[in-house]
Design a protein around this motif. Structure first.
Motif, PDB file in Angstrom:
ATOM      1  N   PRO A  17     -19.351  13.292 -39.868  1.00  4.75           N
ATOM      2  CA  PRO A  17     -20.231  14.280 -39.250  1.00  4.75           C
ATOM      3  C   PRO A  17     -20.619  15.364 -40.251  1.00  4.75           C
ATOM      4  N   ALA A  18     -21.886  15.751 -40.228  1.00 13.27           N
ATOM      5  CA  ALA A  18     -22.436  16.616 -41.277  1.00 13.27           C
ATOM      6  C   ALA A  18     -22.499  18.064 -40.810  1.00 13.27           C
ATOM      7  N   PHE A  19     -21.331  18.732 -40.813  1.00 12.81           N
ATOM      8  CA  PHE A  19     -21.337  20.161 -40.496  1.00 12.81           C
ATOM      9  C   PHE A  19     -22.179  20.925 -41.517  1.00 12.81           C
ATOM     10  N   GLY A  20     -22.129  20.485 -42.770  1.00 15.54           N
ATOM     11  CA  GLY A  20     -22.903  21.147 -43.815  1.00 15.54           C
ATOM     12  C   GLY A  20     -24.384  21.160 -43.501  1.00 15.54           C
ATOM     13  N   PHE A  21     -24.891  20.049 -42.939  1.00 12.34           N
ATOM     14  CA  PHE A  21     -26.310  20.013 -42.594  1.00 12.34           C
ATOM     15  C   PHE A  21     -26.620  20.984 -41.470  1.00 12.34           C
ATOM     16  N   ILE A  22     -25.770  21.006 -40.444  1.00 12.49           N
ATOM     17  CA  ILE A  22     -26.020  21.895 -39.314  1.00 12.49           C
ATOM     18  C   ILE A  22     -25.985  23.354 -39.765  1.00 12.49           C
ATOM     19  N   PHE A  23     -25.036  23.681 -40.643  1.00 10.27           N
ATOM     20  CA  PHE A  23     -24.971  25.043 -41.169  1.00 10.27           C
ATOM     21  C   PHE A  23     -26.230  25.352 -41.985  1.00 10.27           C
ATOM     22  N   ALA A  24     -26.610  24.422 -42.860  1.00 11.12           N
ATOM     23  CA  ALA A  24     -27.812  24.626 -43.677  1.00 11.12           C
ATOM     24  C   ALA A  24     -29.054  24.715 -42.794  1.00 11.12           C
ATOM     25  N   SER A  25     -29.079  23.915 -41.725  1.00  7.69           N
ATOM     26  CA  SER A  25     -30.218  23.942 -40.804  1.00  7.69           C
ATOM     27  C   SER A  25     -30.338  25.305 -40.135  1.00  7.69           C
ATOM     28  N   ALA A  26     -29.195  25.821 -39.655  1.00 11.81           N
ATOM     29  CA  ALA A  26     -29.212  27.142 -39.027  1.00 11.81           C
ATOM     30  C   ALA A  26     -29.637  28.207 -40.030  1.00 11.81           C
ATOM     31  N   LEU A  27     -29.129  28.122 -41.256  1.00  4.79           N
ATOM     32  CA  LEU A  27     -29.456  29.110 -42.284  1.00  4.79           C
ATOM     33  C   LEU A  27     -30.940  29.078 -42.627  1.00  4.79           C
ATOM     34  N   MET A  28     -31.471  27.887 -42.878  1.00  5.13           N
ATOM     35  CA  MET A  28     -32.868  27.781 -43.289  1.00  5.13           C
ATOM     36  C   MET A  28     -33.811  28.131 -42.141  1.00  5.13           C
ATOM     37  N   ASN A  29     -33.434  27.774 -40.913  1.00  4.67           N
ATOM     38  CA  ASN A  29     -34.263  28.159 -39.774  1.00  4.67           C
ATOM     39  C   ASN A  29     -34.280  29.671 -39.600  1.00  4.67           C
ATOM     40  N   ALA A  30     -33.103  30.299 -39.761  1.00  4.61           N
ATOM     41  CA  ALA A  30     -33.041  31.751 -39.617  1.00  4.61           C
ATOM     42  C   ALA A  30     -33.864  32.437 -40.707  1.00  4.61           C
ATOM     43  N   ILE A  31     -33.800  31.916 -41.937  1.00  5.05           N
ATOM     44  CA  ILE A  31     -34.620  32.471 -43.013  1.00  5.05           C
ATOM     45  C   ILE A  31     -36.101  32.309 -42.675  1.00  5.05           C
ATOM     46  N   SER A  32     -36.456  31.130 -42.154  1.00  8.74           N
ATOM     47  CA  SER A  32     -37.851  30.862 -41.812  1.00  8.74           C
ATOM     48  C   SER A  32     -38.364  31.844 -40.769  1.00  8.74           C
ATOM     49  N   PHE A  33     -37.559  32.075 -39.727  1.00  9.03           N
ATOM     50  CA  PHE A  33     -37.983  33.027 -38.699  1.00  9.03           C
ATOM     51  C   PHE A  33     -37.932  34.454 -39.220  1.00  9.03           C
ATOM     52  N   GLY A  34     -36.927  34.754 -40.064  1.00  6.50           N
ATOM     53  CA  GLY A  34     -36.832  36.094 -40.630  1.00  6.50           C
ATOM     54  C   GLY A  34     -38.017  36.429 -41.513  1.00  6.50           C
ATOM     55  N   ILE A  35     -38.532  35.429 -42.219  1.00  8.94           N
ATOM     56  CA  ILE A  35     -39.688  35.636 -43.083  1.00  8.94           C
ATOM     57  C   ILE A  35     -40.870  36.199 -42.292  1.00  8.94           C
ATOM     58  N   MET A  36     -40.999  35.789 -41.030  1.00 13.32           N
ATOM     59  CA  MET A  36     -42.151  36.191 -40.228  1.00 13.32           C
ATOM     60  C   MET A  36     -42.025  37.592 -39.638  1.00 13.32           C
ATOM     61  N   ILE A  37     -40.808  38.166 -39.593  1.00  9.97           N
ATOM     62  CA  ILE A  37     -40.601  39.438 -38.908  1.00  9.97           C
ATOM     63  C   ILE A  37     -41.534  40.540 -39.401  1.00  9.97           C
ATOM     64  N   PRO A  38     -41.640  40.771 -40.724  1.00  7.38           N
ATOM     65  CA  PRO A  38     -42.538  41.840 -41.160  1.00  7.38           C
ATOM     66  C   PRO A  38     -44.002  41.422 -41.284  1.00  7.38           C
ATOM     67  N   ILE A  39     -44.288  40.128 -41.055  1.00 13.83           N
ATOM     68  CA  ILE A  39     -45.617  39.603 -41.347  1.00 13.83           C
ATOM     69  C   ILE A  39     -46.465  39.380 -40.103  1.00 13.83           C
ATOM     70  N   LEU A  40     -45.873  38.767 -39.085  1.00 18.56           N
ATOM     71  CA  LEU A  40     -46.661  38.372 -37.920  1.00 18.56           C
ATOM     72  C   LEU A  40     -47.397  39.555 -37.276  1.00 18.56           C
ATOM     73  N   PRO A  41     -46.741  40.709 -37.050  1.00 17.63           N
ATOM     74  CA  PRO A  41     -47.490  41.837 -36.453  1.00 17.63           C
ATOM     75  C   PRO A  41     -48.687  42.272 -37.303  1.00 17.63           C
ATOM     76  N   ASN A  42     -48.535  42.254 -38.617  1.00 15.10           N
ATOM     77  CA  ASN A  42     -49.639  42.660 -39.493  1.00 15.10           C
ATOM     78  C   ASN A  42     -50.760  41.638 -39.499  1.00 15.10           C
ATOM     79  N   LEU A  43     -50.399  40.351 -39.401  1.00 18.75           N
ATOM     80  CA  LEU A  43     -51.436  39.320 -39.335  1.00 18.75           C
ATOM     81  C   LEU A  43     -52.201  39.429 -38.024  1.00 18.75           C
TER      82      LEU A  43
END
Length: 420
Positions: A17-43
């Motif tokens: 079982p790939a716990f590493g993938f699930i952790f990486a998935s959560a991390l990369m998804n959170a970064i992806s959503f975090g990237i939009m926080i300062p941007i989406l309102p301005n767009l």
């Protein structure tokens, strides 16, 4: 009926079982959503022709519809992962999320950007499948620690994501969406070749029942085991109370302390680091020592004290001294997940996480207007009321209710057998 207990960890044939993938998935998804926080309102504001009032209305609508999509889609994806396995649901959702970020990057109008946000809310519901995967591969006594690590991944992602988004957005407001798409699709490609299935066919639900693949059906699931609905209530109050931070934090600290964007950024960083330390380093050993029930109560109690501290602090430096206290609230969710996952069988874990994510969607719908309106009223009455932290006190009261409810329902349960 299969007699496999919920506590046993399933292994896919030939691959661990790939716990590493699930952790990486959560991390990369959170970064992806975090990237939009300062941007989406301005767009949105750019599409609205620079009209701040109109942009604010659209921004509120975007936030609300995202929560609505979570509310309706999470139970569907959760039950689907119980029926066909976690891997295909996770991979399809990740691919859809990556395509959606591309959709928003190239959206020609505000209406198309809105459609992209709808799709974003639908595909982001895959978090429920990731949590179910984690429950599949982790023994019950280690789940609180594992969910703590997942929480640290989200904290780290939301710590660095806005920084990346802000830097990229300086060059082009569309560029952060492309970066989010790239991260998500890299994650999907990695999972396509590496991720094993965590739920073997003999442990899956026998059929996909539409009567359970909806918020009402999720509520029935939460009523199926003693104490489960109460635990879900603790989780909902936690999610709702914490909505005060994204709803009013910037406005509150700017109004009360006169903080600059630099100070706000440093405070975000300090809060994120404190949360990561608790979730990744303290949750495992502390829960092993005090148990999941006491972890829930510790987290709820610390959140109450933290919110009271934040709402009462007359000076910015005093507010910052409350960060370590507030960070201890991170004990609640891992302990809560440990207690809830013990009560249901392997082929119900997806439904459970879908139900939890659906409640998070409700919190995302109710929180911003609730805390925003209370804060606006307290500011208008500040000359006589002198309570700009009233909305934060409301969050403390909600967490106080969560603490009392936890006292009543947060009891250990034996792992359940699989249901037909």
């Amino acid at each position: 009926m299969t007699n496999a207990a919920a506590g046993s960890s399933a292994k896919a044939p030939g691959r661990a079982p790939a716990f590493g993938f699930i952790f990486a998935s959560a991390l990369m998804n959170a970064i992806s959503f975090g990237i939009m926080i300062p941007i989406l309102p301005n767009l949105i504001k750019q599409f609205a022709g620079g009209d701040t009032s109109l942009a604010s209305e659209w921004n509120a609508l975007f936030a609300t519809v995202w929560g609505v999509m979570q509310f309706f889609c999470s139970p569907i994806l959760g039950l689907l992962s119980d029926r066909i396995g976690r891997r295909p649901v996770l991979l399809i959702s990740l691919f859809g999320l990556g395509v959606d970020f591309l959709f928003m990057a190239f959206a020609p109008t505000l209406a198309w950007l809105f459609v992209g946000r709808v799709l974003n809310g639908m595909t982001a519901a895959s978090f429920s499948s990731a949590n179910a995967y984690l429950a599949d591969i982790t023994p019950p006594e280690q789940r609180a620690k594992a969910f703590g690590w997942m929480g640290s991944a989200f904290s780290f992602g939301f710590l660095i994501g806005p920084t990346i988004g802000g830097l990229l957005g300086e060059h082009n407001l569309r560029l952060p969406f492309l970066a989010a798409a790239a991260l998500t699709l890299i994650n999907w490609l990695y999972g396509l070749f590496v991720l094993p299935e965590s739920l073997p066919p003999e442990r899956r639900a026998k059929a996909f029942d539409w009567s359970r693949a909806n918020p009402v059906g999720s509520l029935k699931l939460l009523q199926s085991q003693p104490g489960l609905l109460g635990l879900a209530g603790v989780g909902f109050l936690f999610q709702l109370s914490y909505m005060v931070l994204p709803s009013i934090f910037v406005l509150y600290t700017t109004y009360r302390y006169g903080w600059t964007p630099r100070t706000l950024g440093l405070t975000f960083a300090a809060t994120g680091v404190a949360g990561i330390i608790v979730q990744s380093l303290l949750v495992g050993p502390v829960v092993a020592r005090i148990g999941e029930r006491n972890a829930v109560l510790l987290g709820a109690g610390a959140a109450v004290l933290g919110f009271i501290w934040y709402g009462s602090a007359p000076f910015g430096w005093l507010y910052l001294l409350g960060v370590p206290v507030f960070a201890l609230g991170s004990f609640l969710q891992p302990g809560l997940q440990g207690l809830m996952t013990r009560r249901l069988a392997p082929n119900q874990q997806g439904q459970l996480q879908g139900a939890n994510q659906s409640l998070t969607g409700i919190a995302a719908i109710l929180g911003p207007p609730l805390f925003g309106l209370v804060f606006a009223w307290s500011v208008r009455q500040d000359a006589s009321l002198h309570a700009p932290g009233l909305a934060i006190y409301l969050s403390a009261a909600l967490m106080g209710l969560a603490f009392l409810l936890g006292l009543a329902v947060a009891h250990q349960a034996r792992p359940a057998a699989a249901q037909v």
